[in-house]
Write a protein that holds these residues in place. Structure first.
Motif, mmCIF file in Angstrom:
data_model
loop_
_atom_site.group_PDB
_atom_site.id
_atom_site.type_symbol
_atom_site.label_atom_id
_atom_site.label_comp_id
_atom_site.label_asym_id
_atom_site.label_seq_id
_atom_site.Cartn_x
_atom_site.Cartn_y
_atom_site.Cartn_z
ATOM 1 N N THR A 99 -1.875 4.232 -2.564
ATOM 2 C CA THR A 99 -2.132 3.972 -3.981
ATOM 3 C C THR A 99 -0.877 3.167 -4.674
ATOM 4 O O THR A 99 0.175 3.306 -3.933
ATOM 5 N N ALA A 100 -1.069 2.422 -5.930
ATOM 6 C CA ALA A 100 -0.132 1.714 -6.521
ATOM 7 C C ALA A 100 1.026 2.607 -7.027
ATOM 8 O O ALA A 100 2.182 2.203 -6.812
ATOM 9 N N GLU A 101 0.746 3.961 -7.299
ATOM 10 C CA GLU A 101 1.980 4.904 -7.739
ATOM 11 C C GLU A 101 2.838 5.284 -6.271
ATOM 12 O O GLU A 101 3.834 5.428 -6.578
ATOM 13 N N GLN A 102 1.890 5.494 -5.367
ATOM 14 C CA GLN A 102 2.713 5.769 -4.091
ATOM 15 C C GLN A 102 3.692 4.772 -3.676
ATOM 16 O O GLN A 102 4.707 4.993 -3.420
ATOM 17 N N LEU A 103 3.073 3.372 -3.613
ATOM 18 C CA LEU A 103 3.753 2.374 -3.059
ATOM 19 C C LEU A 103 4.968 2.171 -4.279
ATOM 20 O O LEU A 103 6.000 1.749 -3.811
ATOM 21 N N GLN A 158 -0.589 -3.098 -7.435
ATOM 22 C CA GLN A 158 -1.951 -2.991 -7.553
ATOM 23 C C GLN A 158 -2.540 -4.463 -7.089
ATOM 24 O O GLN A 158 -3.597 -4.455 -6.188
ATOM 25 N N ARG A 159 -1.932 -5.602 -7.385
ATOM 26 C CA ARG A 159 -2.231 -6.781 -7.127
ATOM 27 C C ARG A 159 -2.020 -6.718 -5.589
ATOM 28 O O ARG A 159 -3.049 -7.548 -4.691
ATOM 29 N N ALA A 160 -1.042 -6.487 -4.867
ATOM 30 C CA ALA A 160 -0.645 -6.392 -3.506
ATOM 31 C C ALA A 160 -1.773 -5.879 -2.754
ATOM 32 O O ALA A 160 -2.440 -6.061 -1.722
ATOM 33 N N ILE A 161 -2.144 -4.635 -3.286
ATOM 34 C CA ILE A 161 -3.062 -3.638 -2.762
ATOM 35 C C ILE A 161 -4.502 -4.248 -2.524
ATOM 36 O O ILE A 161 -4.950 -4.390 -1.710
ATOM 37 N N ASP A 162 -4.719 -4.845 -4.102
ATOM 38 C CA ASP A 162 -6.181 -5.428 -3.930
ATOM 39 C C ASP A 162 -6.510 -6.802 -3.045
ATOM 40 O O ASP A 162 -7.343 -7.001 -2.738
ATOM 41 N N ALA A 163 -5.289 -7.600 -3.059
ATOM 42 C CA ALA A 163 -5.327 -8.547 -2.082
ATOM 43 C C ALA A 163 -5.200 -8.327 -0.651
ATOM 44 O O ALA A 163 -5.347 -9.230 0.105
ATOM 45 N N ARG A 193 6.613 4.290 -5.879
ATOM 46 C CA ARG A 193 7.641 5.462 -5.192
ATOM 47 C C ARG A 193 8.591 4.704 -4.350
ATOM 48 O O ARG A 193 9.663 4.968 -4.350
ATOM 49 N N ARG A 194 7.899 4.134 -3.240
ATOM 50 C CA ARG A 194 8.616 3.600 -1.987
ATOM 51 C C ARG A 194 9.272 2.233 -2.398
ATOM 52 O O ARG A 194 10.359 2.080 -1.954
ATOM 53 N N ILE A 195 8.868 1.613 -3.265
ATOM 54 C CA ILE A 195 9.654 0.499 -3.714
ATOM 55 C C ILE A 195 10.674 0.662 -4.376
ATOM 56 O O ILE A 195 11.920 0.153 -4.333
ATOM 57 N N GLN A 196 10.584 1.606 -5.327
ATOM 58 C CA GLN A 196 11.841 1.888 -6.197
ATOM 59 C C GLN A 196 12.940 2.389 -5.446
ATOM 60 O O GLN A 196 14.037 2.240 -5.474
ATOM 61 N N ALA A 197 12.545 3.417 -4.475
ATOM 62 C CA ALA A 197 13.713 3.641 -3.367
ATOM 63 C C ALA A 197 14.308 2.622 -2.769
ATOM 64 O O ALA A 197 15.770 2.577 -2.490
ATOM 65 N N ILE A 198 13.599 1.542 -2.467
ATOM 66 C CA ILE A 198 13.984 0.426 -1.804
ATOM 67 C C ILE A 198 15.186 -0.219 -2.777
ATOM 68 O O ILE A 198 16.268 -0.632 -2.649
ATOM 69 N N GLU A 199 14.528 -0.530 -3.992
ATOM 70 C CA GLU A 199 15.330 -1.052 -5.156
ATOM 71 C C GLU A 199 16.666 -0.410 -5.507
ATOM 72 O O GLU A 199 17.888 -1.260 -5.618
ATOM 73 N N HIS A 200 16.673 0.801 -5.127
ATOM 74 C CA HIS A 200 18.066 1.495 -5.503
ATOM 75 C C HIS A 200 19.005 1.125 -4.453
ATOM 76 O O HIS A 200 20.352 1.291 -4.667
ATOM 77 N N ALA A 237 -0.432 -7.060 3.963
ATOM 78 C CA ALA A 237 0.007 -5.933 4.782
ATOM 79 C C ALA A 237 1.345 -5.487 4.546
ATOM 80 O O ALA A 237 1.748 -4.438 4.919
ATOM 81 N N GLN A 238 2.267 -6.437 3.740
ATOM 82 C CA GLN A 238 3.466 -5.966 3.332
ATOM 83 C C GLN A 238 3.719 -6.389 1.895
ATOM 84 O O GLN A 238 2.851 -6.982 1.289
ATOM 85 N N HIS A 239 4.556 -5.468 1.356
ATOM 86 C CA HIS A 239 5.078 -5.644 -0.191
ATOM 87 C C HIS A 239 6.443 -5.472 -0.167
ATOM 88 O O HIS A 239 6.988 -5.230 0.808
ATOM 89 N N GLY A 240 7.039 -5.596 -1.063
ATOM 90 C CA GLY A 240 8.374 -5.457 -1.471
ATOM 91 C C GLY A 240 8.906 -5.647 -2.917
ATOM 92 O O GLY A 240 8.248 -5.504 -3.710
ATOM 93 N N THR A 241 10.251 -5.917 -3.021
ATOM 94 C CA THR A 241 10.935 -6.164 -4.033
ATOM 95 C C THR A 241 11.838 -7.216 -4.317
ATOM 96 O O THR A 241 12.496 -7.312 -2.868
ATOM 97 N N THR A 242 12.441 -7.823 -5.213
ATOM 98 C CA THR A 242 13.258 -9.141 -5.077
ATOM 99 C C THR A 242 14.389 -8.924 -5.974
ATOM 100 O O THR A 242 13.844 -8.887 -7.347
#
Ligand code: GRF
Length: 218
Positions: A166-170, A127-132, A172-179, A135-140
């Motif tokens: 939405t944060a929820e949709q994001l 949500q913080r990335a969306i609110d800001a 789901r996509r971030i979790q797939a990357i984490e895996h 353009a990009q987001h991710g996981t570390t």
């Protein structure tokens, strides 16, 4: 760590979808780790069922029974240490670690944080990335130090935020990357390709000034 079958403990508090990815990738031979135990602070964590189904020993200690972080962490270590873990994987383990615990396993604890650190340590990262308007987001994936979400970064997965997402949709996509990236990063550390010394990460002996980065196309 420079041998195969690195003894790896995985710590969870909830669903354990990242844990499942480790289990599946070990089973398929994509990674070569020995998941020696799964630990939770929450007896109802679904991840414990996943571990049992895979035949991995589990243990659980309820953090609410302790009056300090360190007391709980010492009880946690008492469960883990008989397995002599070389690597600890925090996979949705929702506890802040005491300095004692971090030092006890110094340079051997990894965490995955759902943001492009150093952006957005802490909670509600999507949500913080969306609110800001990012353009990009991710996981570390990063080494754990005493600073929350502050240890040296190893590997990031990055994607473009979709318009109106939405944060929820994001999530789901971030979790797939984490895996995908978390087992990969753990293998690099298990193989000794990435190491930790004096609070810094090194790759093949050279300081890792920027984390490795994988861009995931839409
Ligand atoms: C992950 O999204 C990770 O970024 C965060 O906790 C979540 C754990 O999810 N640290 P799961 O329990 O692995 O499904």
């Amino acid at each position: 760590m420079s041998h195969s079958r690195c003894k790896t403990a995985i710590l969870i508090s909830g669903s354990g979808s990242n844990l499942q990815s480790f289990i599946d990738q070990v089973a398929s031979g994509s990674i070569d780790l020995d998941i020696c135990t799964v630990f939770s602070n929450n007896a109802r964590a679904f991840g414990l069922e996943r571990a049992k189904k895979a035949g991995i020993p589990t243990s659980c200690v309820d953090h609410t029974a302790f009056d300090s972080r360190e007391a709980f962490d010492r009880a946690t270590a008492a469960e883990l240490d008989p397995y002599e873990p070389e690597l600890l994987i925090l996979a949705g383990f929702m506890r802040i670690l005491s300095p004692w615990f971090v030092r006890h396993y110094e340079g051997r604890i990894l965490n995955i944080h759902p943001a492009l650190l150093p952006l957005y340590p802490g909670l509600n990262t999507h949500q913080r990335a969306i609110d800001a308007g990012d353009a990009q987001h991710g996981t570390t994936v990063h080494f754990v130090t005493e600073e929350l979400d502050g240890g040296p970064c190893i590997l990031q997965g990055r994607l473009a935020i979709r318009r109106g997402e939405t944060a929820e949709q994001l999530n789901r996509r971030i979790q797939a990357i984490e895996h995908q990236i978390y087992p990969k990063a753990a293998q690099l550390v298990a193989d000794g390709e990435i190491t930790f010394r004096d609070g810094r990460a090194f790759r093949d002996g050279q300081p890792l000034t920027e984390p490795l980065l994988i861009d995931f196309p839409d």
